[in-house]
Design a protein around this motif. Structure first.
Motif, PDB file in Angstrom:
ATOM      1  N   GLY A  52      -6.098   8.028  -7.933  1.00 17.02           N
ATOM      2  CA  GLY A  52      -6.254   6.759  -8.500  1.00 17.02           C
ATOM      3  C   GLY A  52      -4.878   5.518  -7.217  1.00 17.02           C
ATOM      4  N   ALA A  53      -3.749   6.288  -7.085  1.00 15.15           N
ATOM      5  CA  ALA A  53      -3.073   5.047  -6.197  1.00 15.15           C
ATOM      6  C   ALA A  53      -4.231   4.969  -5.188  1.00 15.15           C
ATOM      7  CB  ALA A  53      -1.733   6.114  -5.777  1.00 15.15           C
ATOM      8  N   PHE A  90       3.485   5.842  -3.355  1.00 12.12           N
ATOM      9  CA  PHE A  90       4.467   6.049  -3.017  1.00 12.12           C
ATOM     10  C   PHE A  90       4.818   6.159  -5.281  1.00 12.12           C
ATOM     11  CE2 PHE A  90       8.718   6.572  -4.362  1.00 12.12           C
ATOM     12  CZ  PHE A  90       9.687   7.122  -4.247  1.00 12.12           C
ATOM     13  N   ALA A  91       3.923   5.353  -5.140  1.00 14.85           N
ATOM     14  CA  ALA A  91       3.926   5.663  -7.016  1.00 14.85           C
ATOM     15  C   ALA A  91       2.556   6.361  -7.711  1.00 14.85           C
ATOM     16  CB  ALA A  91       4.177   4.460  -7.336  1.00 14.85           C
ATOM     17  N   GLY A 148      -9.414   9.518  -2.134  1.00 20.91           N
ATOM     18  CA  GLY A 148      -8.630   9.642  -3.595  1.00 20.91           C
ATOM     19  C   GLY A 148      -9.632  10.106  -4.094  1.00 20.91           C
ATOM     20  N   ALA A 149     -10.707   9.493  -4.082  1.00 17.63           N
ATOM     21  CA  ALA A 149     -12.140   9.798  -4.801  1.00 17.63           C
ATOM     22  C   ALA A 149     -12.800  11.535  -4.852  1.00 17.63           C
ATOM     23  CB  ALA A 149     -13.129   9.265  -4.182  1.00 17.63           C
ATOM     24  N   ALA A 199       0.893  -1.260   0.277  1.00  9.24           N
ATOM     25  CA  ALA A 199      -0.017   0.038   0.322  1.00  9.24           C
ATOM     26  C   ALA A 199       0.790   1.592   0.191  1.00  9.24           C
ATOM     27  CB  ALA A 199      -1.157   0.144   1.298  1.00  9.24           C
ATOM     28  N   ALA A 200       1.864   1.509   0.832  1.00 10.26           N
ATOM     29  CA  ALA A 200       3.214   2.676   0.824  1.00 10.26           C
ATOM     30  C   ALA A 200       3.489   2.625  -0.406  1.00 10.26           C
ATOM     31  CB  ALA A 200       4.192   2.301   2.035  1.00 10.26           C
TER      32      ALA A 200
END
Length: 168
Positions: free
Chosen positions: A130-131, A37-38, A156-157, A32-33
């Motif tokens: 999105g991430a 991060f990505a 995120g949403a 998840a991290a």
């Protein structure tokens, strides 16, 4: 537990179950991290130009033509040190339409432009939105942490929704 059975067997089982649970939570937490991060890494490539505008050329571009994945038009300077250009390119997306004028910041060393202002900042952080949505699924399913997963999903949403509204 059977009365004749020693207590160490159940203790060893509890320890192994706890170790497996810890391993699952640690592995899913790392995944998840990594996903978040990505998302930050993917967003920062554009966001740095939009958010840190000191010393960059700012102005407006009137989109005159779009071909392929790129739209272009003349650049009108809006900051000191910026110079007018006959053609700059901006990535074509749902946020760019031909015949419209946009506030932009030019990337250093070229004629590439990115949208600026609140809509540009929000649009730059869309990969992070999105991430966050993807990480919420990992947190809920892999770590079994439902409330933090809802926080990630709503963040995120919310980012994606506010960006959509700002770009219209």
């Amino acid at each position: 537990m059977i009365p004749a059975m020693p207590a160490t067997a159940s203790t060893a089982r509890q320890a192994s179950v706890s170790a497996l649970r810890f391993g699952r939570v640690a592995a899913m937490g790392a995944i998840a991290a990594l996903i978040v991060f990505a998302g930050v890494w993917g967003s920062w490539g554009t966001a740095q130009h939009v958010m840190l505008t000191k010393g960059r050329e700012r102005g407006t571009v009137r989109v005159t033509e779009c071909a392929g994945d790129v739209c272009s038009g003349p650049f009108t300077p809006g900051s000191s040190g910026a110079r007018a250009r006959t053609r700059v390119e901006i990535e074509e997306s749902v946020a760019v339409r031909a015949g419209t004028t946009y506030d932009v910041v030019l990337k250093p060393g070229g004629g590439d432009a990115v949208r600026s202002g609140p809509a540009g900042i929000l649009f730059a952080w869309v990969p992070l939105g999105g991430a966050l949505l993807l990480a919420s699924v990992v947190v809920a399913g892999g770590m079994r942490l439902v409330r933090p997963a809802w926080v990630l999903a709503l963040a995120g949403a919310g980012l994606l929704t506010v960006t959509f509204v700002a770009l219209q």
